[in-house]
Design a protein around this motif. Structure first.
Motif, short mmCIF file in Angstrom:
data_model
loop_
_atom_site.label_atom_id
_atom_site.label_comp_id
_atom_site.label_asym_id
_atom_site.label_seq_id
_atom_site.Cartn_x
_atom_site.Cartn_y
_atom_site.Cartn_z
N TYR A 263 -2.95 5.06 9.54
CA TYR A 263 -2.15 6.47 9.30
C TYR A 263 -1.08 5.99 8.99
CZ TYR A 263 1.01 10.36 8.58
OH TYR A 263 2.49 11.32 7.99
N ARG A 264 -0.21 4.14 9.23
CA ARG A 264 0.93 4.05 8.48
C ARG A 264 0.04 2.75 7.51
NH1 ARG A 264 1.29 1.60 14.29
NH2 ARG A 264 -0.14 -0.14 13.69
N LEU A 265 -1.12 2.76 7.41
CA LEU A 265 -2.10 1.61 5.99
C LEU A 265 -1.99 2.62 5.10
CD1 LEU A 265 -3.06 -0.65 5.61
CD2 LEU A 265 -5.54 0.56 5.79
N TRP A 266 -2.11 3.78 5.04
CA TRP A 266 -1.58 5.04 4.34
C TRP A 266 -0.58 4.88 3.78
CZ3 TRP A 266 -4.84 9.19 7.55
CH2 TRP A 266 -6.69 8.85 7.44
N LEU A 267 0.36 4.94 5.09
CA LEU A 267 1.69 4.86 4.20
C LEU A 267 2.16 4.22 3.09
CD1 LEU A 267 3.50 6.93 7.72
CD2 LEU A 267 2.82 8.08 4.82
N SER A 268 1.53 3.05 3.75
CA SER A 268 1.93 1.48 2.88
C SER A 268 0.77 2.05 1.70
CB SER A 268 2.04 0.77 4.01
OG SER A 268 2.28 -1.07 3.05
N THR A 269 0.02 2.58 1.63
CA THR A 269 -0.61 2.42 0.50
C THR A 269 0.24 3.15 -0.52
OG1 THR A 269 -2.60 1.59 1.67
CG2 THR A 269 -3.19 2.84 -0.34
N TRP A 270 0.44 3.87 -0.23
CA TRP A 270 1.24 4.97 -1.19
C TRP A 270 2.15 4.69 -1.42
CZ3 TRP A 270 -0.71 9.57 -2.57
CH2 TRP A 270 -0.48 10.57 -3.81
N ARG A 271 2.94 4.41 -1.21
CA ARG A 271 4.06 3.51 -1.76
C ARG A 271 3.94 3.01 -2.82
NH1 ARG A 271 6.45 3.33 4.00
NH2 ARG A 271 4.93 0.98 3.88
N ALA A 272 2.86 1.54 -2.81
CA ALA A 272 2.31 0.77 -3.73
C ALA A 272 1.80 2.09 -4.90
CB ALA A 272 1.38 -0.44 -3.37
N ILE A 273 1.29 3.12 -4.65
CA ILE A 273 0.81 4.11 -5.49
C ILE A 273 1.67 4.40 -6.79
CG2 ILE A 273 -0.10 6.55 -6.06
CD1 ILE A 273 -2.12 5.95 -3.41
N ASP A 274 3.20 4.86 -5.58
CA ASP A 274 4.06 5.45 -7.14
C ASP A 274 4.60 4.55 -7.59
OD1 ASP A 274 4.40 7.51 -4.99
OD2 ASP A 274 6.33 7.02 -3.01
#
Length: 398
Positions: A263-274
């Motif tokens: 879940y922490r990795l997914w949140l960090s990945t989503w910030r990079a997607i933005d």
């Protein structure tokens, strides 16, 4: 068999002879696959067999090399993806489905037998880890074990695929009964000792999908559409409810903190997607930890990851929203076509592509296996085989 084994045992091969040796094996297989396709070109009905969704996704990933921040690395990742896809297309075009099932079953038997043998040697007989293979030697403690696959989740993923394949082998009498029972027991043992909560969820989904599929197959043809729509509605409601209650689901499945890490990795990945939501950062496949955005994501979570541990987030990160739409179309057509094929054909062999696709795409919610190596190969094979009977282009006038 060699192509399937090479795609599934990438970790083992790279651990023994490194990336140069692994690339040499793939190049040799691609050359042979190309020669086979050329030699059989008169026997292959090409129209409608190659799904446009597969070709479109590969093409977009290739185009992303031009805006990638590390173009040579991105080109290498795309060539790796394309090579695996060529092998999958060649297998699907040149072999009948029963031949593919038997080949995959033989590969699964060998790889899982080697895995369990090395785990027994490491964890019980020698009581020492084989660090160069990533084997921790936990067999005597009841697991988790990794086998030759590097992680327990990948071992569990292969074990679930093997269970599906071996059951179909047994039902179609492709192997002797004793061998079939042994193969199922071997896969179940690997699944049990892998101790992967991700694979546990996938196994439950496959049990439900198998029950639903065989219920459809036993339903009279005139009543099947109603049941199909009912199943589609049930799946949709389940997915919406799971997403709405995702925090509770994570708490329930958070064995050893594994889902919290994801879940922490997914949140960090989503910030990079933005930062690049439309076109993405460029296709790499397996992450390169030294280049952005992967270096920043790993730094923010304090761990080294080779993927986003979610195929769908990984696609958006690397090739943006456009790439995700293409990949979603690939997955949707593969599921629909393979499910209809399994529902309407009497031979139980046709259940294999549907169940394998469901396994791959369900695993994709917690791993990126569908995008690389064995997962990508099997997804391409199933997509091509399913399109043989349900491609709209096949009905165009010659």
């Amino acid at each position: 068999m060699t192509a399937i084994a090479s795609a599934l045992s990438g970790h083992l091969i790279r651990s023994l002879i490194g990336w140069p040796g692994y690339v040499a094996i793939l190049v040799g297989l691609v050359v042979l696959a190309g020669a086979i396709l050329v030699a059989r070109r008169e026997l292959i009905e090409w129209r409608g067999l190659l799904p446009l969704t597969v070709l479109g996704f590969i093409a977009w990933c290739g185009a992303s090399v031009f805006w990638s921040g590390a173009q040579w690395m991105s080109l290498a990742g795309w060539l790796f993806q394309a090579a695996i896809a060529v092998l999958g297309i060649a297998i699907a075009l040149c072999r009948d489905l029963i031949q593919i099932v038997r080949a995959a079953g033989g590969v699964f038997r060998v790889l899982l037998a080697v895995s369990i043998g090395l785990e027994i040697l490491s964890g019980i007989l020698l009581d020492t880890p084989f660090t160069f293979l990533g084997i921790a030697g936990n067999m005597a403690q009841g697991g988790p074990i990794q086998g030759i696959f590097g992680t327990r989740n990948l071992l569990g993923f292969v074990a679930v695929l093997a269970l599906v394949t071996h059951v179909i082998e047994l039902r179609t009498r492709s192997v002797q009964r004793g061998m079939g029972v042994f193969s199922i027991a071997l896969a179940a043992t690997c699944l049990l000792f892998a101790g992967s909560p991700v694979t546990l969820v996938v196994a439950l989904v496959i049990l439900g999908a198998t029950a639903a599929l065989f219920a459809v197959r036993r339903t009279p043809a005139e009543r099947r559409p109603v049941l199909q729509y009912a199943l589609l509605g049930l799946v949709t409601v389940t997915m919406i409810a799971t997403y709405a209650g995702r925090s509770r689901v994570i708490d329930v499945l958070n064995a050893g903190g594994e889902f919290q890490v994801r879940y922490r990795l997914w949140l960090s990945t989503w910030r990079a997607i933005d930062a690049n939501p439309i076109e993405g950062w460029g296709w790499f496949g397996i992450w390169r930890g030294s280049v952005p955005p992967f270096a920043g994501i790993n730094w923010s979570v304090g761990r080294e990851h080779a993927s986003a541990l979610n195929a769908y987030l990984d696609v958006i990160l690397q090739v943006g929203t456009v790439g995700f739409v293409l990949f979603a179309a690939l997955c949707a057509f593969a599921v629909i076509r393979s499910w209809l094929l399994a529902s309407n054909r009497r031979t139980v062999t046709y259940a294999w592509p549907a169940l394998v696709v469901v396994t791959i795409l369900t695993t994709g919610a917690a791993e990126s296996f569908p995008l690389v190596e064995g997962g990508w190969l099997l997804l391409v094979i199933c997509a091509v085989k399913a399109s043989e009977s349900h491609s709209w282009r096949a009905r165009l006038p010659g």
